[in-house]
Structure formats: C-alpha cells, structure tokens
Write an enzyme that holds these catalytic residues in place. Structure first.
Site: not given
Lengths: 513, 494
Positions: B68, B71, B102
C-alpha cells in the site's frame, strides 16, 4: 579490490574491508553533517541513566518498539487453524501483504490470505462491492471450504457491516447460500493480535453453533491453543500427551500442520486444521479448555453461554503448569495420567536438578504476550531464577494483578516488577538501570541484547532471525526440557565468550561444566 | 555479452488462457488486460509491444502480492533516512510489520543518532479515532524531542485512519516544526490511497519537494562532479557497492537516496550536477522536479551484472567528459578479471537455466541482463506496481515470447510456474515458500534472501554465487522419498 570469485565476500565481511571503511568514514565526515562524536557519546551515556529512565517511563503518547501487533494478524492466524479455510481480510490490501510476510518470516512457510483491496472509492462509498466481487473470486479460485472474514482499521473506521455485506454477497450468488463465511470485526485500534485471535475463533464458533441445539454433553474436551508462534511443536506435543492419556479431545483452531507442510514437490495451500464437522460437534463437549487466557476471554464467555464448562490456563509451561494442565484434563476426562508421563516428568526434574547450580539466582527480564510472560515467570521461579522485569505491551491491569499474585507466591518473585503497557524502549532503560542476566522474548530483543549486553533467549513469536525454533515444543515436560536447554545454552555460550580470551581470561574456559 | 534466445510463445499463450478460464467472467475480463507476451525484440529505442495494463486496482478477493501507499512511503522512500524519526501515525500494526524488514543498511548509533531499525508509533486507540489524533501527535513529537534529541527531524507517516477521520497533520507539522526549530514532514500516505505502494512513492517524493527543499539556508560548496545517487535503498549494502565505483571514476557522491542517507544529504541534493537514478519507479518524480526547478539533469543507470555496469559507467562518464571517461575505462578494466572469473566459474553451472521473476521497482527489468551475463534465460517477468513507462522500458530487456504479468496474484503465478517449471524463481517472501514446496529453486529478490549486496562488481560476484547455490543445491534432489520411485529399485538392481 576485496571481492573475488574464489572467495566471495558477503555483506558482513565485505564492508569491513579497508576500501569500504575508508569510503564510509569519508561519507560521514564530508556529507552526513553528523553531530560531534562527543555529543553522540554523551547522549548514549545519558540514555543509560536513571534520569533518562524516568523520562522514558513517563511517556504518555509516544510508543517505541512495542511488543504487540494488531488485531487482524491474530484473526488471520486463527483462521489458518481450520480445515481448508481461506482468510479474507476486508479493507485495504497492504495490511494483508504485511500479515502474510510476518507469518512467513516466522514460520518459514506460505501464508495464504486474500484481501478485498479497498481503495479511495470504497472509503467513500463503502466496501460492499469489494465484498461481493471478492468473495466470488476467492470461492472460485482457491476452492476453500470456508472463508473467514476479518477487517482492517479502514473498514472499521468507515463502519462496514460485515454481516450485512456477507448476506448481500450470498444473495448475489458470490458463494452458495449455505457456504460458511464466519466473520469477526478486528479493528487495529483496539487491543492487539491476541484479541483478534479471540474474535475470529469466537466468530467461527458462532457461525456453527448459533441456533444449533446442544445435545447431551459428550466426553470430548475442546482445547483452544491461542495465538502461539510455537503451535507447530506445542500442539503436536500436547496431542501426544493426550493420546498417551487416552483422552477424547478436539483442538479448536490448530495451525500446526498449516504452518509446517512438507516439501515433496506439492504446494499445499491448505493443510490440517480443525475439521468443520468437528467444530460443529464441539458444541456438545462438556468442557472447553483454553491454553491462553488473554487470547480467549470472549470466546470462553461464549462457550459458557452455550452451556459448556470453560476454563483457561496461562500458556502452560514448565513443571507445575504442566502438572496442573494434565491433572485438570485427567479429572474432567476421568482418565489416569499414565506412568510413562510420570517418568517424562521425572526426567525433566532430573535435568533441572543436574543444572540447578547454573540457574539459581539468575535474574531475568521477560517480555511478550501476557500469557507467555506469566508462564515464563513461573518456570523461571521453578528453576530458582528471579523474574526481575515482566513486561507485556498488551498487558492489562487485570494481567498485572495476576502477575503480582503469581510473583508473591514464591520467594524468587520477591523483587520482581511488572510492566503492563510498556514497550521495548522502556525495557532498554530498565535493563540499563536494573540489569539482569538474561532476556527472554522474541527476535526484536536482539536490539536490547546489542545495546545493553543482556543475552537474549528467543522463545516467543516472532522469531525472524533464527530458524526452526517453532518446530520444537515448549509445552509439556518435553517442552520444559527444551526451555531448560535453550536457557542453559545461552548461559554457557555467553560464559565461553567471556572467558575465551587466550592468556587473559581463559583460566575459566572450562571443558567440563 | 547478451545472447539470443526465444521463449516458448505457444506455451505461454496457453497458460494465460488457462488461468483466465478459472475466474468468474468479470474478473477474467479485468485480468486479461494484465497478462501478455513480449512479441518481438526491439532495438534500444523502440517502445515495447509487451505493454500491458498496469497501475490499476487489484481484483478483490485474490491474493495480490502488492502493498500500500504507506509501504511505499515509510517502507521505501522515507524509512531509510537514518537521522530522522519516522512516526507510523495510526494503529500499531503497520509500523510493527514493516519494522526492520527492508534491510536498509546504515552506519550509526541506533536510538541515539540513527533510527531506521526502530518502530515509532502513535499507537492509535479507539478514543483517538473518535476524538481525532492531532493532540496526541503533538505530544508524540514533543516526547521524541525530549528522548531522542539528536534526531534531525520527524516524518509523519499516515496510516489509513488518519485520512478517514480528517486529522490535520499538516497543521501539526507546521506548529511543531516552529516550536522545536526542526524539520517535520507530514506524509499523506494512507494505505487506501492509490492501488499499490506506487502512489506512496509519489506522495513521499512530493513531501520532500514541499517540506524539505529550500527550507534551510544550506552552506555547501558544490563541485563539478557532484552527483546524487537516487533510488538506492542500500539493501544488503547495494548503495555502498555502487558508491565505491562512482567515487573511483572520479565523481563526488554528495547524497545517497535514501539508504544510509541523512537529512542533510537530501536537503543539499538540488546543488548537485547530476542525479543518477537507480529505482526509476520510486524516485523519478523528485528527479523530474529537480530538473524542472533547479536544472539538474537526471540519468537512469543499472548496476546489476557486468554488462550493464560497464554500459552504465560509460554512460555516466560520458556526461562528464574525457577526464571521467578515461577513469571509467580504467575502472572497467580493473574489474574485468573479477567479472571473467565470476563468469568462468558460474557459466558452466548456470547457462541455459530458465528464470521467472516477479518483483517491484526496477528489478523486473534491471536484473534480466545480470542473469544473461551468466548464460541464464528469462522466461517470465512482471511488476507488482509498475506503470506503463516501466513496461516500455522492459521491452529493451526481454526476449520474444517472454511471459509478462502485471500485478500477478498468487493463483496465476503458481499456475505459470507449474506450467513452465523454470529452474529458478526470483520473487518475495510471500512467494518463496510455496515455490520451494513445489521443488523449484527460489531467491528472494526484494531482500536478496538476506545476502547481498547485488549492485556493482562486488555485488555481481555475490549474485552469481547465490543463484548457483540456489539452483544447484542438493536438497532439490531429495524431494521424492526413494521408496516412491520405481527407479530406486532399478538403481539398486542395476
């Protein structure tokens, strides 16, 4: 040039090479505009003080490194414990990508969840159309036996009515009228993942039990495990014990197979889980036992409403909690606890006696879900350890009271402190000001281990940075052995690390311990 | 170095027909526009004919792999800026699930002067939804100022409820920036906005434009060879493996965006001579803005695989003239022994192996030639959140008959993989385990499967080794129990 095809350096050694060290130092000096080293170092020292701790614990609005997730994760996990059930999260789609990743990173397994992919127009007009189309697509593509619907905060804020929407979707033929679509409202701004678990399990039971007449109570015992990252090892271990006792039981919500499918060339989207017919039949059980109280408060109330006797444990770990669980089961099933189990128990006691000197008086900080913290504190006290800090970000005042009662029951709990609602940045201050020997929690604790030097034992969800821990049980006497070994390994590894400096400390680098 | 091969167009076309036949009609019609084949190999300037519909809403009720806007903004663009605190403003979940996932490598003291691998949230409760969260947000910012005084600013990453209940985070930002004399950036990246993380990138870029650029009196002496590296998030240290090459050819990297970046690096970006953009999808907006407003040209480059690294270095050097060009040639020559050693070692083990990709950002096209450097063939590729221009650019990379899938969902991807049975799939964590269960080697191409870096020559060696270890792993030969095989008996008998 440090890199070579012969000996390929990964990131960890590569960036230690002088070329990279030099480059990074230059970057910092010339381009990053850093604070002066002294200022950084002063601030670092300040964060270790009581003064900082007081400011830190006085926080009212900011949450830093919380040890809790949001409701729908619990609902998604719950749905994974039922036969051929597709989890359908009504709301914006990014959340689902997060739940799937989170579960996959812990279990190293697929996690299958669909979203109704609501966007701006659904925010304005509601998500009915997404539900109608979405259920049709899910039903057709993934061939589920049941679709379990939960919500994200978006759907909750705009006030979508799940029951009405599902009825509408059925009327429009998205799924057959008699197809099971249990649902649970799981707003992310209420409670945490343990509440989402509760709501979804209750939703499934209501779907099958509402309006159904209870026949004469059967001797089978319903067991609800709760949100448990160790369900793979734990559920199987409990079943083994119950089979040894020849008890008739039914796990309601069992994700042990779903999150442990074999690699044999086939991807099983669904595996294991409580059979739908068994959920229906479970209405007639006389007893429902929950293994985690704070995961099942609403569900157990509902079980009582339908006429069952319902009781809950606090994630039974260690000797006495396992004793109690087995004795309760023995009493209500009228089955003896067999000699084989008594011998298993004796072997755990034997192991604890063998290792007692290494554990006695050790201080611990424990964090995680409320039931887990309760259980670990209890086990630690059985080993002669002192649970110094007990922290649950999703702990309530009721939990605090229960914890205090438990801690007061043993001299080893005398100096313990209970921290409901606090986060892991608060824990950092606690560890600096009132240090402990060991930290028990999940992978997020590695930052605390780094900053405070407190060795971390990973014993609860999520464990991202170690593999396969969840495959081994923590419950039962076998699980107790695993707990004991995990803690001892950490103590010994740490001791070796501290004593291995050749010619300096290695006089204590003992071979036999 | 790239070589010719053609894919099995007939098989791929049939696979598309097969998956579409399983949908309800309405969904089949929608999905048919996202699935296609590359029809022919075009020269480098041509627009590809493999265009598919993209950047439109996902079909509800299917397992889309997309994320989304939150993100895109917090997880990708803003999150890696290391000396700021990024507040996940709203309920606890979004921040929790994106916490440290990440691998945006950085150097700094976490919790003291750097904050990337932490989760800061306003942890919305029901009363915040009912009464609004602006007051709480103000207090959150005050508490950050007190407990994290070396943070160089905060960003407010809006989660879904913020936009829905109408909180005025811009007003909070203005007020608190003034009070604390610091940078406060409100980012309207609520997850329901747009159709994927892509809009979050755009919104995050706009927030840099509106709330960071030209806000301070910057004292910084520019040089003729100053470049910004834009759109490198330093996964496993990618930006460092790139930076070392750019510095070697004589450039001065004044800003790393946004992996390992400080706010100062972002603020000074408009003073650079050139913007070098790696992930075009996430950062083209700000590069275009800097070109329009400050006259800074921008250039795409690709640091995956030897062929593209060489080409990109030459292209970048050309922009700066003979002196840098000469250095670039020297650097290329210097690294060729490493490149050939890698290729000599792995070509015999990897050539002819077929690869399917499904990732985001730039990777569905940029890594294609890195595989081809090792003799591997790309049979299918697609974007989680690509736009039309991404697919146009893809045409320069893929061969005829390549299966192209946009916003492919788990059902389609699984069927395509079953039908093709490639030797390797490169995708994300959600796809990893289903594919491996099927007995097909897999590498996570978002996180490099916790390896990396993959950028630059140093990264290429790791990339090649990783693909080899995935494909030639002995575990794939152990899937069948021997007692299930007729040939087991034959082997014993034989």
């Amino acid at each position: 040039m440090p890199q070579s095809a012969k000996k390929t350096l990964d990131h960890a050694p590569l960036f230690c090479e002088p070329e990279y060290r030099k480059m990074l130092a230059k970057k910092k000096l010339k381009f990053e505009c850093p604070h002066p080293d002294q200022v950084v170092s002063d601030q670092r020292e300040f964060t270790k003080t009581w003064e900082y701790r007081e400011k830190n614990l006085a926080r009212q609005a900011l949450v830093v490194n919380p040890a809790k997730a949001c409701q729908p994760l619990g609902a998604v996990f719950a749905a994974a414990g039922f036969e051929r059930t597709m989890s359908f999260v009504h709301g914006s789609q990014g959340c689902v990508a997060y739940y799937r990743s989170h579960l996959s990173r812990h279990f190293k397994e697929p996690s299958s969840v669909v979203s109704s992919s609501m966007t701006e127009d659904a925010a304005v007009f509601g998500g009915l159309k997404n539900m109608v189309d979405g259920l049709a697509n899910t039903y057709k593509l993934y061939n589920p036996k049941m679709i379990a619907v939960s919500t994200t905060c978006m759907a909750e804020v705009i006030g979508d009515d799940l029951h009405g929407f599902i009825e509408n979707a059925k009327s429009e033929g998205s799924v057959p009228r008699d197809f099971d679509v249990p649902f649970a409202h799981t707003p992310a701004f209420v409670g945490s993942h343990v509440d989402g678990y509760d709501s979804m399990v209750k939703g499934v039971l209501e779907n099958f039990w509402k309006g159904a007449a209870r026949s004469e109570a059967t001797a089978s015992i319903n067991i609800i495990p709760g949100f448990d990252g160790f369900c793979v090892g734990n559920n199987r271990e409990l079943k083994r014990l119950l089979d040894l006792m020849q008890v008739t039981y039914m796990f309601i919500q069992d994700a042990s197979d779903q999150f442990d499918t074999p690699s044999d060339g086939e991807f099983r989207m669904y595996d294991g889980g409580t059979k739908i017919n068994d959920v229906k039949a479970a209405l007639n059980a006389e007893w429902t036992l929950s293994l985690q109280h704070y995961n099942t408060r609403k569900t157990l109330d509902y079980c009582r409403d339908v006429g069952q006797v319902a009781t809950s444990f606090h994630y039974p770990l260690g000797v006495q909690a396992t004793d109690e669980l087995l004795m309760v089961i023995s009493e209500i099933s009228r089955r003896e606890i067999p000699e084989a189990i008594r011998l298993e128990r004796g072997r755990l006691i034997d192991a604890m006696a063998d290792s007692q000197a290494w554990l006695y008086g050790k201080k611990y900080a424990i964090y995680g879900d409320p039931d887990f913290v309760y259980a670990m504190a209890r086990f630690i006290m059985e080993t002669g350890g002192e649970p110094t800090h007990c922290l649950a970000t999703n702990g309530t005042s009721a939990w605090e009271a229960e914890m205090k009662e438990l801690l007061a029951s043993s001299p080893f709990g005398k100096n313990a402190q209970v921290w409901p609602g606090k986060d892991l940045w608060a824990m950092r201050s606690l560890l600096f000001t009132e240090p402990v020997d060991l930290l028990i929690g999940n992978s997020y604790g590695k930052y605390l281990e780094r900053d405070t030097g407190t060795p971390l034992v990973r014993l609860t969800f999520p464990i991202f940075d170690r593999h396969h821990h969840h495959r081994f049980p923590l419950m039962g006497y076998q699980g107790g052995l695993r707990l004991l070994t995990a803690i001892l390994d950490k103590i010994f590894d740490n001791l070796d690390r501290e004593t291995m400096h050749a010619g300096v400390t290695d006089y204590s680098y003992d071979l036999t311990r | 170095m790239t070589f010719k091969y053609a894919n099995d167009s007939d098989l791929h076309a049939k696979l598309i027909t097969d998956v579409l036949s399983q949908y309800p009609d309405k969904a089949a019609k929608r999905r048919s526009k996202h699935l296609s084949l590359a029809t022919s190999e075009k020269d480098a300037n041509a627009i590809s004919e493999c265009e598919v519909k993209s950047n439109i809403k996902s079909v509800p009720g299917v397992m889309t792999i997309r994320g989304c806007a939150y993100a895109g903004s917090k997880g990708v663009v803003w999150g890696p800026i290391k000396d700021m605190v990024h507040i996940s403003h709203g309920p606890v979940g979004c921040g929790q699930y994106s916490w440290s996932q990440r691998r945006n490598y950085y150097v700094g003291l976490t919790g003291i002067d750097t904050f990337v691998t932490m989760q800061f949230t306003s942890d919305f409760q029901e009363k915040d939804i009912v009464f609004g969260g602006d007051k709480k947000l103000e207090k959150v910012i005050d508490e950050i100022a007190e407990l994290f005084p070396l943070s160089n600013g905060v960003t407010l990453q809006s989660e879904c409820p913020i936009g829905l209940i109408g909180d005025d985070i811009e007003a909070v930002a203005r007020k608190k920036a003034k009070e604390h004399a610091t940078t406060v950036v409100p980012v309207r990246c609520e997850g329901f906005r747009g159709v994927s993380q892509s809009l979050g990138h755009h919104i995050a870029n706009d927030a840099i434009r509106d709330w960071v650029f030209d806000k301070k009196d910057i004292k910084f002496e520019s040089g003729p060879y100053d470049v910004n590296v834009i759109g490198d998030y330093n996964i496993g240290g990618d930006a460092w493996a790139s930076r070392i090459l750019l510095e070697e050819i004589g450039l001065r990297v004044v800003g790393n965006w946004s992996g390992d970046a400080t706010l100062a690096e972002v603020e000074r970006a408009p003073r650079a001579a050139l913007n070098l953009i790696h992930c075009y999808r996430s950062m083209n907006y700000i590069s275009r803005h800097m070109e329009e407003k400050y006259g800074i040209p921008w250039m795409e480059y690709n640091f995956f695989g030897a062929y593209q690294i060489n080409a990109s270095l030459r292209n970048i050097a050309k922009h700066f003239g003979p002196e840098i060009q000469e250095k670039a040639e020297k650097v290329i020559v210097k690294y060729q022994p490493l490149v050939w050693a890698v290729i000599d070692k792995y070509w015999p083990r990897l050539s002819g192996k077929q690869v399917m990709l499904y990732v985001g950002g730039l990777r569905p096209r940029h890594v294609v030639t890195a595989y081809e450097d090792l003799g591997m063939e790309i049979v299918g590729t697609g974007y989680e959140f690509g736009h039309g221009d991404d697919y146009q650019r893809t045409g320069h990379y893929v061969k005829e008959g390549t299966l192209i899938y946009d916003d492919v969902n788990s059902y389609e991807l699984e069927k395509f993989i079953e039908g093709i049975r490639p030797d390797l799939v490169g995708s994300g964590i959600k796809e990893k385990y289903p594919v491996q269960k099927m007995g097909i080697p897999f590498r996570q191409m978002h996180s490099w499967d916790y390896s990396g870096p993959y950028h630059g020559y140093d990264g290429f060696a790791i990339f090649a080794r990783d693909m080899d270890m995935a494909i030639n792993n002995p575990v794939w030969g152990l899937y069948d129990a021997p007692w299930n095989k007729d040939r087991a008996l034959a082997a014993v008998a034989g």
